[in-house]
Design an enzyme around this catalytic site. Structure first.
Site, PDB file in Angstrom:
ATOM      1  N   GLY A   1      29.059   5.002  -5.347  1.00  0.00           N
ATOM      2  CA  GLY A   1      30.058   4.563  -6.316  1.00  0.00           C
ATOM      3  C   GLY A   1      31.428   5.194  -6.144  1.00  0.00           C
TER       4      GLY A   1
ATOM      5  N   HIS B   1      15.775   7.545  -7.159  1.00  0.00           N
ATOM      6  CA  HIS B   1      17.222   7.372  -7.005  1.00  0.00           C
ATOM      7  C   HIS B   1      17.925   8.638  -7.507  1.00  0.00           C
ATOM      8  CE1 HIS B   1      21.286   5.848  -7.459  1.00  0.00           C
ATOM      9  NE2 HIS B   1      20.931   4.843  -6.670  1.00  0.00           N
TER      10      HIS B   1
ATOM     11  N   GLU C   1      20.393   9.011  -9.269  1.00  0.00           N
ATOM     12  CA  GLU C   1      20.768   8.944 -10.690  1.00  0.00           C
ATOM     13  C   GLU C   1      19.578   9.289 -11.588  1.00  0.00           C
ATOM     14  OE1 GLU C   1      22.478   5.042 -10.459  1.00  0.00           O
ATOM     15  OE2 GLU C   1      24.131   5.853  -9.273  1.00  0.00           O
TER      16      GLU C   1
ATOM     17  N   GLY D   1      24.788  -0.930  -4.490  1.00  0.00           N
ATOM     18  CA  GLY D   1      25.003  -0.873  -5.933  1.00  0.00           C
ATOM     19  C   GLY D   1      26.085  -1.838  -6.358  1.00  0.00           C
ATOM     20  N   GLY D   2      27.295  -1.329  -6.548  1.00  0.00           N
ATOM     21  CA  GLY D   2      28.389  -2.114  -7.104  1.00  0.00           C
ATOM     22  C   GLY D   2      28.610  -3.462  -6.448  1.00  0.00           C
TER      23      GLY D   2
ATOM     24  N   ASN E   1      20.887  -3.125  -6.034  1.00  0.00           N
ATOM     25  CA  ASN E   1      20.468  -2.329  -7.201  1.00  0.00           C
ATOM     26  C   ASN E   1      21.523  -2.532  -8.285  1.00  0.00           C
ATOM     27  OD1 ASN E   1      19.772  -0.413  -9.071  1.00  0.00           O
ATOM     28  ND2 ASN E   1      20.156   1.361  -7.752  1.00  0.00           N
ATOM     29  N   TRP E   2      21.176  -3.321  -9.277  1.00  0.00           N
ATOM     30  CA  TRP E   2      22.144  -3.631 -10.344  1.00  0.00           C
ATOM     31  C   TRP E   2      22.325  -2.455 -11.307  1.00  0.00           C
ATOM     32  CZ3 TRP E   2      21.281  -9.402 -12.312  1.00  0.00           C
ATOM     33  CH2 TRP E   2      21.658 -10.282 -11.278  1.00  0.00           C
ATOM     34  N   LYS E   3      21.465  -1.456 -11.199  1.00  0.00           N
ATOM     35  CA  LYS E   3      21.516  -0.302 -12.107  1.00  0.00           C
ATOM     36  C   LYS E   3      21.506  -0.805 -13.563  1.00  0.00           C
ATOM     37  CE  LYS E   3      23.664   2.315  -8.447  1.00  0.00           C
ATOM     38  NZ  LYS E   3      24.554   3.400  -8.010  1.00  0.00           N
TER      39      LYS E   3
ATOM     40  N   SER F   1      28.311   3.037  -1.336  1.00  0.00           N
ATOM     41  CA  SER F   1      29.600   2.371  -1.095  1.00  0.00           C
ATOM     42  C   SER F   1      29.564   1.378   0.063  1.00  0.00           C
ATOM     43  CB  SER F   1      30.715   3.407  -0.880  1.00  0.00           C
ATOM     44  OG  SER F   1      30.918   4.170  -2.063  1.00  0.00           O
TER      45      SER F   1
ATOM     46  N   GLU G   1      20.699   7.805   0.704  1.00  0.00           N
ATOM     47  CA  GLU G   1      21.892   7.593  -0.114  1.00  0.00           C
ATOM     48  C   GLU G   1      22.560   8.947  -0.375  1.00  0.00           C
ATOM     49  OE1 GLU G   1      21.614   3.627  -2.463  1.00  0.00           O
ATOM     50  OE2 GLU G   1      20.850   5.234  -3.709  1.00  0.00           O
TER      51      GLU G   1
HETATM   52  P1  13P Z   1      27.151   1.870  -4.666  1.00  0.00           P
HETATM   53  O1  13P Z   1      26.897   0.789  -3.643  1.00  0.00           O
HETATM   54  O2  13P Z   1      27.786   1.373  -5.915  1.00  0.00           O
HETATM   55  O3  13P Z   1      27.857   3.045  -4.052  1.00  0.00           O
HETATM   56  O4  13P Z   1      25.713   2.410  -5.138  1.00  0.00           O
HETATM   57  C1  13P Z   1      24.776   2.754  -4.177  1.00  0.00           C
HETATM   58  C2  13P Z   1      23.484   2.963  -4.855  1.00  0.00           C
HETATM   59  O5  13P Z   1      23.312   3.936  -5.574  1.00  0.00           O
HETATM   60  C3  13P Z   1      22.425   1.965  -4.658  1.00  0.00           C
HETATM   61  O6  13P Z   1      21.188   2.408  -5.115  1.00  0.00           O
END
Ligand code: 13P
Length: 261
Positions: free
Chosen positions: A181, A105, A107, A241-242, A19-21, A220, A175
Site C-alpha cells: 500500500g 497476511h 495485516e 491489494g489496491g 485481495n480486496w481487504k 504495490s 509480501e
Molecule cells: P497493495 O497491492 O495495495 O500494496 O497490497 C498488497 C497486499 O497486501 C495484498 O495482500
C-alpha cells in the site's frame, strides 16, 4: 501443470490473486463481473482469483459461477467450528464457494497478533476443509534495513507451514510489509533473491513435492510494474491489494501474462 511467465521462464502455472481487504459492498460486484467479462473466453493465460470480504464470498461465487475467476477468503479460524464470535471457519468459506484462503497476511500478523504457529494451525484447518492456503510472509522495513530479510522469511516459512504441503494445497506469497500500500517495491534483484531463498527453503523441507508450489509476489503491484515483477525467476504470480479493486487495473496486471499485452 506448467506455463511461461512474462520473463519467459517455464514454471508452475501462474495465478493472480486480488485481495480486496476490508473494501467492497455489493456494488463492488460489478467490478468482479468486469474482470470476468474482460478475460478471454477460452480462459486467461493465468489463474485468476478474487478474495473479497467474507460478506461477499457467497454472492461473488454465485456471480462468477462458470467463469474462470475463482473466489477465496481472507482469513479463517484455526478451529473447524464453535464458540468464536465474529470469526469465519474454513468450512464456511468452502461452503460459500471459496477454493482458497489467505492466511498470515501481515495485516493480520500486525493487527491481530497472529504468530507463525497461529498461522500454521489455520493452514492445517484450511487444508482439512479442502481449501488451498495462500500463506503470506515478508519482512518489515526495519528488518530489511538490518539485513534480516531472508532470515525473517525463512523463519516465517518454517513456523507457518505444516509438514506435508503440496502444490495443490498451498501457495506462498512474499509480501514485504514496507511495500504494501505504499507504492514502493523492491528491485527485481531483491525479489529474485528472496524468491530463490523461498524456493530453496521449501525444497530443503519438502523435497520435490515443493517444486510446484506457486510463489507470489505482493506489495504495490500495478499494471505499470506487473510485467517486470512477474517476470522475475521463481515468481509465479501476484497477490494484489489496491489495484485489484478496479477491474481495469486488475485486468492490466493479468495482461502482464498476455504475450500480446
Ligand atoms: P497493495 O497491492 O495495495 O500494496 O497490497 C498488497 C497486499 O497486501 C495484498 O495482500
Amino acid at each position: 501443470m506448467s506455463s511461461t511467465n512474462p520473463g519467459g521462464a517455464a514454471g508452475p502455472h501462474p495465478i493472480v490473486v486480488g485481495n480486496w481487504k476490508m473494501n467492497g459492498l455489493k456494488t463492488a460486484l460489478t467490478e468482479a463481473v468486469k474482470v470476468k467479462d474482460g478475460l478471454p473466453a477460452a480462459g486467461a493465460p493465468v489463474d485468476v482469483m478474487i478474495c473479497p470480504p467474507a460478506t461477499l464470498v457467497l454472492v461473488l461465487a454465485e456471480v462468477l459461477k462458470g467463469s474462470h475467476v475463482r473466489v477465496g477468503g481472507q482469513d479463517c479460524h484455526a478451529a473447524a467450528s464453535g464458540a468464536f464470535t465474529g470469526d469465519v471457519a474454513a468450512g464456511m468459506l468452502l461452503d460459500g464457494g471459496a477454493s482458497a484462503v489467505i492466511l498470515g497476511h501481515s495485516e493480520r500478523r500486525a493487527g491481530h497478533g497472529e504468530r507463525d504457529w497461529d498461522v500454521r494451525a489455520k493452514v492445517v484447518t484450511a487444508h482439512a476443509a479442502g481449501l488451498t492456503a495462500i500463506v503470506c510472509v515478508g519482512e518489515t522495513a526495519g528488518e530489511r534495513a538490518a539485513g534480516l530479510t531472508e532470515t525473517v522469511v525463512r523463519r516465517q516459512l518454517a513456523g507457518s507451514l505444516p509438514d506435508g504441503i503440496t502444490a495443490a494445497n498451498t501457495i506462498v506469497a512474499y509480501e514485504p510489509v514496507w511495500a504494501i500500500g505504499t507504492g514502493l517495491t523492491p528491485t527485481t534483484g531483491d525479489v529474485a533473491a528472496v524468491h530463490a531463498a523461498i524456493h530453496s527453503a521449501l525444497g530443503e523441507r519438502y523435497g520435490k513435492d515443493a517444486g510446484g508450489v506457486r510463489l507470489l509476489y505482493g506489495g504495490s503491484v500495478k499494471p505499470s510494474n506487473a510485467r517486470e515483477l512477474l517476470g522475475v525467476p521463481h515468481v509465479h504470480g501476484a497477490l494484489v491489494g489496491g489495484a485489484s479493486l478496479t477491474a481495469a487495473d486488475f485486468l492490466g496486471i493479468i495482461k502482464a501474462y498476455d504475450a500480446a499485452g
